[in-house]
Design a protein around this motif. Structure first.
Motif, PDB file in Angstrom:
ATOM      1  N   HIS A 135      78.743 -19.043  22.925  1.00  0.00           N
ATOM      2  CA  HIS A 135      78.026 -18.311  23.819  1.00  0.00           C
ATOM      3  C   HIS A 135      78.588 -18.742  25.230  1.00  0.00           C
ATOM      4  O   HIS A 135      78.776 -19.847  25.795  1.00  0.00           O
ATOM      5  CB  HIS A 135      76.547 -18.596  24.028  1.00  0.00           C
ATOM      6  CG  HIS A 135      75.851 -18.483  22.568  1.00  0.00           C
ATOM      7  ND1 HIS A 135      75.292 -17.226  22.135  1.00  0.00           N
ATOM      8  CD2 HIS A 135      75.988 -19.312  21.568  1.00  0.00           C
ATOM      9  CE1 HIS A 135      74.911 -17.273  20.873  1.00  0.00           C
ATOM     10  NE2 HIS A 135      75.382 -18.570  20.506  1.00  0.00           N
ATOM     11  N   VAL A 136      79.119 -17.692  26.091  1.00  0.00           N
ATOM     12  CA  VAL A 136      80.004 -18.129  27.406  1.00  0.00           C
ATOM     13  C   VAL A 136      79.475 -16.804  28.381  1.00  0.00           C
ATOM     14  O   VAL A 136      79.320 -15.619  27.839  1.00  0.00           O
ATOM     15  CB  VAL A 136      81.447 -17.668  26.779  1.00  0.00           C
ATOM     16  CG1 VAL A 136      82.069 -17.803  28.272  1.00  0.00           C
ATOM     17  CG2 VAL A 136      81.936 -18.468  25.784  1.00  0.00           C
ATOM     18  N   ASP A 137      79.646 -17.101  29.693  1.00  0.00           N
ATOM     19  CA  ASP A 137      79.411 -16.505  30.759  1.00  0.00           C
ATOM     20  C   ASP A 137      80.394 -15.267  30.653  1.00  0.00           C
ATOM     21  O   ASP A 137      81.310 -15.477  30.381  1.00  0.00           O
ATOM     22  CB  ASP A 137      79.259 -17.216  31.890  1.00  0.00           C
ATOM     23  CG  ASP A 137      77.901 -17.685  32.255  1.00  0.00           C
ATOM     24  OD1 ASP A 137      77.056 -17.121  32.295  1.00  0.00           O
ATOM     25  OD2 ASP A 137      78.039 -19.133  32.774  1.00  0.00           O
TER      26      ASP A 137
ATOM     27  N   GLY B 204      69.493 -19.199  39.516  1.00  0.00           N
ATOM     28  CA  GLY B 204      70.244 -17.652  39.512  1.00  0.00           C
ATOM     29  C   GLY B 204      71.147 -17.704  38.425  1.00  0.00           C
ATOM     30  O   GLY B 204      71.448 -16.601  37.840  1.00  0.00           O
ATOM     31  N   ALA B 205      71.755 -18.682  38.185  1.00  0.00           N
ATOM     32  CA  ALA B 205      72.902 -18.934  37.111  1.00  0.00           C
ATOM     33  C   ALA B 205      72.096 -18.480  35.899  1.00  0.00           C
ATOM     34  O   ALA B 205      72.804 -17.843  35.110  1.00  0.00           O
ATOM     35  CB  ALA B 205      73.369 -20.189  36.891  1.00  0.00           C
ATOM     36  N   GLU B 206      70.907 -18.612  35.540  1.00  0.00           N
ATOM     37  CA  GLU B 206      70.288 -18.346  34.385  1.00  0.00           C
ATOM     38  C   GLU B 206      69.844 -17.037  34.196  1.00  0.00           C
ATOM     39  O   GLU B 206      69.462 -16.259  33.261  1.00  0.00           O
ATOM     40  CB  GLU B 206      68.983 -19.263  34.215  1.00  0.00           C
ATOM     41  CG  GLU B 206      69.540 -20.735  34.018  1.00  0.00           C
ATOM     42  CD  GLU B 206      68.039 -21.636  33.758  1.00  0.00           C
ATOM     43  OE1 GLU B 206      66.961 -21.140  33.629  1.00  0.00           O
ATOM     44  OE2 GLU B 206      68.195 -22.693  34.042  1.00  0.00           O
ATOM     45  N   ALA B 207      70.039 -16.197  35.330  1.00  0.00           N
ATOM     46  CA  ALA B 207      69.793 -14.655  35.301  1.00  0.00           C
ATOM     47  C   ALA B 207      70.823 -13.862  34.487  1.00  0.00           C
ATOM     48  O   ALA B 207      70.647 -13.023  33.975  1.00  0.00           O
ATOM     49  CB  ALA B 207      69.905 -14.131  36.572  1.00  0.00           C
ATOM     50  N   HIS B 208      71.814 -14.639  34.313  1.00  0.00           N
ATOM     51  CA  HIS B 208      73.030 -14.132  33.519  1.00  0.00           C
ATOM     52  C   HIS B 208      72.817 -14.625  31.933  1.00  0.00           C
ATOM     53  O   HIS B 208      72.803 -15.757  31.638  1.00  0.00           O
ATOM     54  CB  HIS B 208      74.439 -14.766  33.964  1.00  0.00           C
ATOM     55  CG  HIS B 208      74.683 -14.066  35.254  1.00  0.00           C
ATOM     56  ND1 HIS B 208      75.116 -12.804  35.431  1.00  0.00           N
ATOM     57  CD2 HIS B 208      74.542 -14.835  36.487  1.00  0.00           C
ATOM     58  CE1 HIS B 208      75.237 -12.756  37.004  1.00  0.00           C
ATOM     59  NE2 HIS B 208      74.860 -13.830  37.479  1.00  0.00           N
ATOM     60  N   GLU B 209      72.908 -13.605  31.181  1.00  0.00           N
ATOM     61  CA  GLU B 209      72.866 -13.885  29.696  1.00  0.00           C
ATOM     62  C   GLU B 209      74.099 -14.221  29.149  1.00  0.00           C
ATOM     63  O   GLU B 209      75.229 -13.847  29.656  1.00  0.00           O
ATOM     64  CB  GLU B 209      72.387 -12.801  28.704  1.00  0.00           C
ATOM     65  CG  GLU B 209      70.877 -12.195  29.186  1.00  0.00           C
ATOM     66  CD  GLU B 209      70.069 -13.360  28.378  1.00  0.00           C
ATOM     67  OE1 GLU B 209      70.140 -13.781  27.622  1.00  0.00           O
ATOM     68  OE2 GLU B 209      68.804 -13.407  29.208  1.00  0.00           O
ATOM     69  N   LEU B 210      74.174 -15.435  28.559  1.00  0.00           N
ATOM     70  CA  LEU B 210      75.374 -15.928  27.886  1.00  0.00           C
ATOM     71  C   LEU B 210      76.105 -14.812  26.798  1.00  0.00           C
ATOM     72  O   LEU B 210      74.971 -14.331  25.891  1.00  0.00           O
ATOM     73  CB  LEU B 210      75.372 -16.964  27.247  1.00  0.00           C
ATOM     74  CG  LEU B 210      74.968 -18.200  28.180  1.00  0.00           C
ATOM     75  CD1 LEU B 210      74.874 -19.599  27.570  1.00  0.00           C
ATOM     76  CD2 LEU B 210      76.111 -18.331  29.201  1.00  0.00           C
ATOM     77  N   MET B 211      77.344 -14.321  26.770  1.00  0.00           N
ATOM     78  CA  MET B 211      77.835 -13.348  25.726  1.00  0.00           C
ATOM     79  C   MET B 211      78.134 -14.109  24.356  1.00  0.00           C
ATOM     80  O   MET B 211      78.447 -15.357  24.436  1.00  0.00           O
ATOM     81  CB  MET B 211      79.116 -12.767  26.278  1.00  0.00           C
ATOM     82  CG  MET B 211      78.910 -12.262  27.772  1.00  0.00           C
ATOM     83  SD  MET B 211      77.936 -10.689  27.877  1.00  0.00           S
ATOM     84  CE  MET B 211      79.003  -9.687  26.929  1.00  0.00           C
ATOM     85  N   TRP B 212      77.676 -13.315  23.414  1.00  0.00           N
ATOM     86  CA  TRP B 212      77.878 -13.971  21.919  1.00  0.00           C
ATOM     87  C   TRP B 212      79.413 -13.782  21.365  1.00  0.00           C
ATOM     88  O   TRP B 212      79.650 -12.500  21.578  1.00  0.00           O
ATOM     89  CB  TRP B 212      77.029 -13.542  20.997  1.00  0.00           C
ATOM     90  CG  TRP B 212      76.977 -14.057  19.769  1.00  0.00           C
ATOM     91  CD1 TRP B 212      75.986 -14.901  19.373  1.00  0.00           C
ATOM     92  CD2 TRP B 212      77.584 -13.621  18.376  1.00  0.00           C
ATOM     93  NE1 TRP B 212      76.392 -15.524  17.953  1.00  0.00           N
ATOM     94  CE2 TRP B 212      77.401 -14.181  17.445  1.00  0.00           C
ATOM     95  CE3 TRP B 212      78.539 -12.468  18.480  1.00  0.00           C
ATOM     96  CZ2 TRP B 212      77.946 -14.139  16.103  1.00  0.00           C
ATOM     97  CZ3 TRP B 212      79.341 -12.495  17.175  1.00  0.00           C
ATOM     98  CH2 TRP B 212      78.690 -13.080  16.050  1.00  0.00           C
ATOM     99  N   TYR B 213      80.206 -14.788  20.876  1.00  0.00           N
ATOM    100  CA  TYR B 213      81.145 -14.606  20.184  1.00  0.00           C
ATOM    101  C   TYR B 213      81.355 -15.340  18.799  1.00  0.00           C
ATOM    102  O   TYR B 213      80.751 -16.193  18.747  1.00  0.00           O
ATOM    103  CB  TYR B 213      82.156 -15.225  21.146  1.00  0.00           C
ATOM    104  CG  TYR B 213      82.630 -14.601  22.435  1.00  0.00           C
ATOM    105  CD1 TYR B 213      83.616 -13.388  22.445  1.00  0.00           C
ATOM    106  CD2 TYR B 213      81.892 -14.901  23.541  1.00  0.00           C
ATOM    107  CE1 TYR B 213      83.794 -12.883  23.940  1.00  0.00           C
ATOM    108  CE2 TYR B 213      82.212 -14.389  24.698  1.00  0.00           C
ATOM    109  CZ  TYR B 213      82.943 -13.339  24.843  1.00  0.00           C
ATOM    110  OH  TYR B 213      83.054 -12.753  26.225  1.00  0.00           O
ATOM    111  N   ALA B 214      81.758 -14.620  17.952  1.00  0.00           N
ATOM    112  CA  ALA B 214      82.063 -15.215  16.615  1.00  0.00           C
ATOM    113  C   ALA B 214      83.144 -16.292  16.957  1.00  0.00           C
ATOM    114  O   ALA B 214      83.985 -16.254  17.618  1.00  0.00           O
ATOM    115  CB  ALA B 214      82.550 -14.240  15.688  1.00  0.00           C
TER     116      ALA B 214
END
Length: 168
Positions: free
Chosen positions: A116-118, A149-159
């Motif tokens: 999981h990455v920004d 405020g950083a937590e307002a961004h959902e982490l992107m999911w990667y296989a």
């Protein structure tokens, strides 16, 4: 047990090269008995999200430490989700970080479920949060608001198969 391990993009590159996240002991975050007791109304998915969020906070701190050491690390939080044998996990009694666990062995890439990455769009807010961490730790409410405020961004999911593309 599903464990969420904080990292950074350079750390993820080391994982890809070595084939494992280590060396042990490692700090991670998971759905622990203490977290379940504290978050009484949550289902497993909600509790896993709490553990993921705690790992993202730890990743932000890793970024701040790297920056303080002069390491040019991209402003993107990274969390590795892995399936780890229960026997390799010890649960602490820290009431402030109810999801914190310690792993007694490295985590092989083969046991990693996802990364999981920004998104790159979060970079400005992550930069601001990194800069605000010292003041937030000293009790500055405005700085804490910036860190949050950083937590307002959902982490992107990667296989895990996408790690090489993510790193390029």
């Amino acid at each position: 047990m599903r464990v969420y391990l904080p990292s950074t993009l350079p750390g993820l590159a080391r994982v890809a090269k070595a084939g494992e996240l280590g060396p042990a002991p490692l700090t991670g975050f998971a759905v622990t008995p203490s977290l379940i007791e504290w978050y009484v109304s949550g289902d497993t998915e909600e509790l896993e999200y709490v553990a993921l969020t705690e790992a993202a906070r730890a990743s932000l701190r890793m970024l701040a430490v790297d920056r303080a050491d002069g390491v040019p690390v991209p402003p993107r939080r990274v969390v590795v989700a892995a399936e780890v044998p229960d026997s390799a996990v010890s649960v602490g009694q820290d009431l402030e970080e109810r999801a914190r666990v310690r792993l007694s062995q490295p985590v092989p890439l083969a046991t990693m479920a996802s990364v999981h990455v920004d998104d790159e769009e979060a970079a400005a807010d992550i930069e601001a949060a990194i800069a605000a961490l010292p003041a937030a730790d000293q009790g500055d409410d405005d700085a804490q608001f910036t860190v949050d405020g950083a937590e307002a961004h959902e982490l992107m999911w990667y296989a895990t198969q996408e790690i090489p593309d993510l790193l390029s």
